[in-house]
Design a protein around this motif. Sequence first.
Motif, PDB file in Angstrom:
ATOM      1  N   LYS A   1      49.306  50.816  49.447  1.00  0.00           N
ATOM      2  CA  LYS A   1      48.515  51.815  49.851  1.00  0.00           C
ATOM      3  C   LYS A   1      47.629  52.178  48.417  1.00  0.00           C
ATOM      4  CE  LYS A   1      51.387  53.688  53.508  1.00  0.00           C
ATOM      5  NZ  LYS A   1      52.078  54.823  53.938  1.00  0.00           N
ATOM      6  N   LEU A   2      48.330  52.265  47.560  1.00  0.00           N
ATOM      7  CA  LEU A   2      47.636  52.377  46.296  1.00  0.00           C
ATOM      8  C   LEU A   2      46.490  51.321  45.856  1.00  0.00           C
ATOM      9  CD1 LEU A   2      50.268  53.893  44.084  1.00  0.00           C
ATOM     10  CD2 LEU A   2      48.442  55.220  44.849  1.00  0.00           C
ATOM     11  N   SER A   3      46.923  49.990  46.382  1.00  0.00           N
ATOM     12  CA  SER A   3      46.185  48.852  45.785  1.00  0.00           C
ATOM     13  C   SER A   3      44.996  49.114  46.811  1.00  0.00           C
ATOM     14  CB  SER A   3      46.955  47.771  45.929  1.00  0.00           C
ATOM     15  OG  SER A   3      48.200  47.503  45.238  1.00  0.00           O
ATOM     16  N   GLU A   4      45.281  49.444  48.065  1.00  0.00           N
ATOM     17  CA  GLU A   4      44.281  49.179  49.031  1.00  0.00           C
ATOM     18  C   GLU A   4      43.073  50.351  48.424  1.00  0.00           C
ATOM     19  OE1 GLU A   4      44.235  49.237  53.935  1.00  0.00           O
ATOM     20  OE2 GLU A   4      45.651  50.288  52.984  1.00  0.00           O
ATOM     21  N   ALA A   5      43.658  51.619  48.058  1.00  0.00           N
ATOM     22  CA  ALA A   5      42.793  52.436  47.610  1.00  0.00           C
ATOM     23  C   ALA A   5      42.013  52.261  46.336  1.00  0.00           C
ATOM     24  CB  ALA A   5      43.319  53.822  47.322  1.00  0.00           C
ATOM     25  N   GLY A   6      42.275  51.192  45.567  1.00  0.00           N
ATOM     26  CA  GLY A   6      41.672  50.575  44.472  1.00  0.00           C
ATOM     27  C   GLY A   6      42.157  51.170  43.051  1.00  0.00           C
ATOM     28  N   LYS A   7      43.337  51.537  43.046  1.00  0.00           N
ATOM     29  CA  LYS A   7      44.013  52.578  42.006  1.00  0.00           C
ATOM     30  C   LYS A   7      44.835  51.465  41.213  1.00  0.00           C
ATOM     31  CE  LYS A   7      43.739  56.943  44.294  1.00  0.00           C
ATOM     32  NZ  LYS A   7      44.725  58.018  44.697  1.00  0.00           N
ATOM     33  N   ILE A   8      44.961  50.104  41.358  1.00  0.00           N
ATOM     34  CA  ILE A   8      45.746  49.577  40.844  1.00  0.00           C
ATOM     35  C   ILE A   8      45.352  48.294  40.094  1.00  0.00           C
ATOM     36  CG2 ILE A   8      48.115  48.308  40.696  1.00  0.00           C
ATOM     37  CD1 ILE A   8      49.278  50.036  42.683  1.00  0.00           C
ATOM     38  N   TYR A   9      44.386  47.540  40.893  1.00  0.00           N
ATOM     39  CA  TYR A   9      43.753  46.192  40.507  1.00  0.00           C
ATOM     40  C   TYR A   9      42.568  46.181  40.228  1.00  0.00           C
ATOM     41  CZ  TYR A   9      48.580  44.949  42.183  1.00  0.00           C
ATOM     42  OH  TYR A   9      49.797  44.806  42.143  1.00  0.00           O
ATOM     43  N   ASN A  10      41.720  47.189  39.914  1.00  0.00           N
ATOM     44  CA  ASN A  10      40.577  47.294  39.556  1.00  0.00           C
ATOM     45  C   ASN A  10      40.391  46.642  38.049  1.00  0.00           C
ATOM     46  OD1 ASN A  10      41.323  49.536  38.170  1.00  0.00           O
ATOM     47  ND2 ASN A  10      40.483  50.993  39.819  1.00  0.00           N
ATOM     48  N   PHE A  11      39.223  46.411  37.911  1.00  0.00           N
ATOM     49  CA  PHE A  11      38.909  45.768  36.532  1.00  0.00           C
ATOM     50  C   PHE A  11      39.127  46.663  35.215  1.00  0.00           C
ATOM     51  CE2 PHE A  11      36.007  43.192  39.189  1.00  0.00           C
ATOM     52  CZ  PHE A  11      36.658  41.975  38.586  1.00  0.00           C
ATOM     53  N   SER A  12      39.173  48.134  35.348  1.00  0.00           N
ATOM     54  CA  SER A  12      39.441  48.850  34.290  1.00  0.00           C
ATOM     55  C   SER A  12      40.880  49.040  34.037  1.00  0.00           C
ATOM     56  CB  SER A  12      38.894  50.371  34.760  1.00  0.00           C
ATOM     57  OG  SER A  12      39.576  50.842  35.975  1.00  0.00           O
TER      58      SER A  12
END
Length: 667
Positions: free
Chosen positions: A319-330
């Motif tokens: 769910k965190l990955s889906e929200a873009g909180k783990i695997y974004n470029f930053s």
Amino acid sequence: MLSVFSSPSPERNDSLLSQVRSVSEVLSQSDPPEYFQLDILLSRGENLKAMDTNGFSDPYAIFLINNESLCKSDIKKRTLNPTWNQFFRVRITADQVEKLRIEVKDRDTFSSDDLIGCNAMDLRKLNIEEENTIKMSLRGGYQEDENALLGTIYFTIKLRNFSGDGLSSDSTDKTKNKNKKKITVANAIIQILDVYDVKLTHKELPSINLRAKVEGQKYETKTKRKCLNPVFNRACYFTLMQEPNVLHKDHSLEIFMFDNKSLQATGIMKLTSLAHDTLHNMSLDLRTESNKLRGRVNLAITISGVDKASTSKMEEKFKLSEAGKIYNFSKTLSDFTDIGILKALDGAFGFGTSDPYCYVDLGNQRFRTATIDKTVNPEWNRTFYFDISDLYECLTLSIYDEDQNEDDFLGRLCLPIADMINDQKIEYRLKTKRLDNFTQGALTITCSRYYNPIRGNARLFKPKQRAYWNCEPKYTFDTFFTNVNRLKAFEMPDIAPLLALMYDVIHWKNKPLSFLIWIGTMGAVHSFEPWMIPAALVGVLVVGRMQPSLFVKKKNSTKKSSLRSENDKTDKKPNGDALSPNIIKKTKEMIKSLETKIDFIAGILEKIFHTFIWIRPAATLTLVIALIIITIVLKYIGFRVILMIWLTKKLTIYGFKPNYVDNNEGP
């Protein structure tokens, strides 16, 4: 003798203590509850009677009401003082709240089990929500007199109002389970990897094999002769079952280590405490009866529940990955080992009437769905979560038909992670075991994956993880010649034109060209810097992108490989005298070793080749960017400066941080 020690539950406060009521009071009210929940923690037995000729017993305990079994403990081999520490949670009706009978029996292989002793207690004398510690002396048969010589058992019991928590869907309908002794609550897949720290008393090298056991289900590894650190890679598949009225039961894994068929040590692990749908890499101590360490075994364990929904830390992570909180470029540099996460939802497939179930694999992570009995179009609706360790791995789904003797293979599906489309329900046709032809049936699956492309493509250039599920390689001419053909695909390019050009340059047949090459060579040698190497590789990769045909040699369509025909000839037995078994064994071991090395070399060459012709564009682009960065760093910082910085860190870091642990250094 029956001793009862009551103690209130630790989670209850003072206000609840004032509301404690006896079971008889609850049953006598105008609207008594229909069900109760009975929690039993069977601790141990003491000084049990020896029933076998070897002076021991193989005891287990059964809890009964009205001669109907509620739950049964594990069997403890060759002991008079068993330690169970096994927890049961049982649902009983209001009519069953009466005498609870406990029987301790000795397990026999070739005859009916012997009764060691028994006793009973009245549940109506208990208080609701009150924990009672029981010390119970066993008596013989149905006699009323207690006989302490038969032994004593210790357990804790609590009667509670039934809440329905932990009740499986299969056990809610009594009529559905009236002819079914046990129900499946989970499937455990246990991979026995290797044994290390072996410490045996004799000086000779041991011949070790292991036996794994869960509730009467047994698996045994092959014997590894004269080896202190044997590698097994043995997959064991266990079905965790319990009685329909049992809400919870502890399941234990037992590992036995043998040396030349002599039992050396055992290890016990509770499977119930492990989270479902997660790969657990664990180590288990193997000890003697006197608690002396004889070795350790590495295990890879996954437990898949039969429930349709899966709630775990992996789900929260998704769910965190889906929200873009783990695997974004930053977040790229926060945890370079965590590449991504995959969610796979099994649907239905069409096949003939069978009892199908499905294995879902990604790398070393393997899960199993429940078995759907006698159906043409089963619907699992089962969600699994996987950690992605390699972007170019494939999600493999294998369908089997469950049989009593050996399960039949029905079909297989292989889905590359890179080609998946998020949140789309897609139907795929099943293929054969080797994935070379289609077979009957189709599988519907929905996949979603989120990953960091920089971490994923950088991982491509690291060694692959140790494979758990690959069986020990066997000697076959098929795989040997397949790997030889893979090597033959990397033939030397046609360098005749280049040699001719070098000859002309050396002999100054084209004087302006020879002069320019001479001047360029002198300048390159004089001004060479290390940054020029990655810079030249960037140029080669760019050429591979623009003109990949320069790296691919055209094959002659009329030329056919005769390796397969040679293989067919070699597989036939020679007409001459038969070779000795020892020579055949050594020959097979030599070819197996050669085959493994050829496979490794071919794999490296394939990776290099695919990188230069941009078969995996994201991976090659990552390499280009990395080479450009290295070039700039070496150009403006200098190799000598970088070397001094690295040496300074290596030589001084432990002076400033004594407890520092390098990421690349294990314990």
